[in-house]
Design a protein around this motif. Structure first.
Motif, PDB file in Angstrom:
ATOM      1  N   THR A  59      30.460 -16.558  14.473  1.00 54.28           N
ATOM      2  CA  THR A  59      29.566 -15.681  15.226  1.00 54.28           C
ATOM      3  C   THR A  59      28.095 -15.983  14.959  1.00 54.28           C
ATOM      4  O   THR A  59      27.232 -15.700  15.781  1.00 54.28           O
ATOM      5  N   LEU A 107      24.443  -7.565   9.278  1.00 60.42           N
ATOM      6  CA  LEU A 107      24.660  -7.721  10.716  1.00 60.42           C
ATOM      7  C   LEU A 107      26.129  -7.530  11.079  1.00 60.42           C
ATOM      8  O   LEU A 107      26.447  -6.928  12.110  1.00 60.42           O
ATOM      9  N   SER A 111      27.369  -4.735  13.677  1.00 60.88           N
ATOM     10  CA  SER A 111      27.850  -5.286  14.944  1.00 60.88           C
ATOM     11  C   SER A 111      28.663  -4.302  15.787  1.00 60.88           C
ATOM     12  O   SER A 111      28.411  -4.172  16.985  1.00 60.88           O
ATOM     13  N   LEU A 119      26.189 -13.035  16.633  1.00 64.05           N
ATOM     14  CA  LEU A 119      25.093 -12.619  15.765  1.00 64.05           C
ATOM     15  C   LEU A 119      24.188 -13.776  15.346  1.00 64.05           C
ATOM     16  O   LEU A 119      23.434 -13.658  14.388  1.00 64.05           O
ATOM     17  N   GLY A 173      19.585  -8.315  20.577  1.00 62.57           N
ATOM     18  CA  GLY A 173      19.973  -9.020  19.364  1.00 62.57           C
ATOM     19  C   GLY A 173      18.778  -9.418  18.524  1.00 62.57           C
ATOM     20  O   GLY A 173      18.803  -9.338  17.294  1.00 62.57           O
TER      21      GLY A 173
END
Length: 209
Positions: A59, A107, A111, A119, A173
C-alpha cells in the motif's frame, strides 16, 4: 539503463533509493498487467483476517498508474526525501527509517477511518513536511512561477494536487500525510527538545535496528 541514470540512482541515499525503486517497479508491474491494484491495497479484513500480510507494505509503494499525478508525487517525494536523508539524517539512517516506520503504522491505523486503501502518497508527504519544518527560511521556486518559503511547501503541493485532479478527494491523502508528519515533527523537534530535554524512543531508533 544508461550510465548517467545508473550513476544518479546510485548516488541517491539508500532508504530513498529503495523506496523509489519499489514504487517505480510496482507501478510498472501494474502497467504491464503483471499484477492488479486489487492485489496491493490495504484493508484490515484482507490483510489480517485473510492473512495477506504483504498488503501492509504494498500500500506504501503504489502511487497509481504512470501519469502526470504519478510523476508529480514521485518527483517531490524523491527530491525532499533525499534532501532530508542527506541532511538531518545523514549519519542517522536508522532514525530516518524509524520515523518512516512509525508514520506508516499511524497511517495503517487511520486508514479504515478515512477509507483510504493506498497510503503511498500520505507517507511520501512525511519527509516533505519534516524537511520544510527544519528549513523554515529556505526560499523555494515552484515550477518557476511562484516563490514561497519552505513551511508553505506542503500546502502548496496539496493545492496543486487538488487542481491537477479536479477534486478535493484527490488531495485527502496528502492532507492525511501532513497531519501524520506534523505529529512526527512535533514529537521529534518540539516535545523531545522542550519537554524531555533529550531524544527518546519516539525519536531515536531502538538499538540494533
Amino acid at each position: 539503463m544508461p550510465v548517467g541514470i545508473e550513476a544518479w540512482f546510485n548516488q541517491v541515499p539508500p532508504i530513498t533509493r529503495c523506496w523509489l525503486a519499489c514504487a517505480v517497479l510496482t507501478s510498472l508491474a501494474v502497467q504491464c498487467q503483471m499484477i492488479t491494484p486489487l492485489q496491493l491495497y490495504f484493508s484490515y479484513k484482507s490483510t489480517f483476517k485473510n492473512v495477506q500480510l504483504w498488503r501492509a507494505f504494498t500500500t506504501f509503494f503504489y502511487f497509481g498508474n504512470i501519469s502526470i499525478d504519478f510523476v508529480f508525487h514521485l518527483f517531490f517525494f524523491m527530491r525532499y526525501s533525499r534532501m532530508l536523508e542527506e541532511s538531518s539524517f545523514s549519519h542517522r539512517r536508522a532514525d530516518y527509517f524509524w520515523m518512516l516506520f512509525q508514520s506508516a503504522v499511524m497511517l495503517l491505523m487511520l486508514s479504515p477511518l478515512v477509507n483510504m486503501p493506498f497510503l503511498s502518497s500520505p507517507l511520501a508527504f512525511v519527509p516533505i513536511y519534516i524537511w520544510s519544518r527544519r528549513h523554515p527560511n529556505t526560499q523555494i521556486s515552484l515550477f518557476g512561477i511562484v516563490t514561497i518559503t519552505a513551511p508553505y511547501l506542503p500546502l502548496a503541493l496539496v493545492a496543486f494536487s487538488w487542481l491537477l485532479n479536479g477534486t478535493w478527494r484527490a488531495a485527502a491523502g496528502d492532507l492525511l500525510g501532513c497531519a501524520v508528519a506534523h505529529l512526527a515533527w512535533f514529537v521529534r523537534d518540539v516535545w523531545a527538545r522542550e519537554m524531555l530535554g533529550s531524544q527518546g524512543i519516539w525519536s531515536e531508533a531502538p538499538e540494533g535496528l
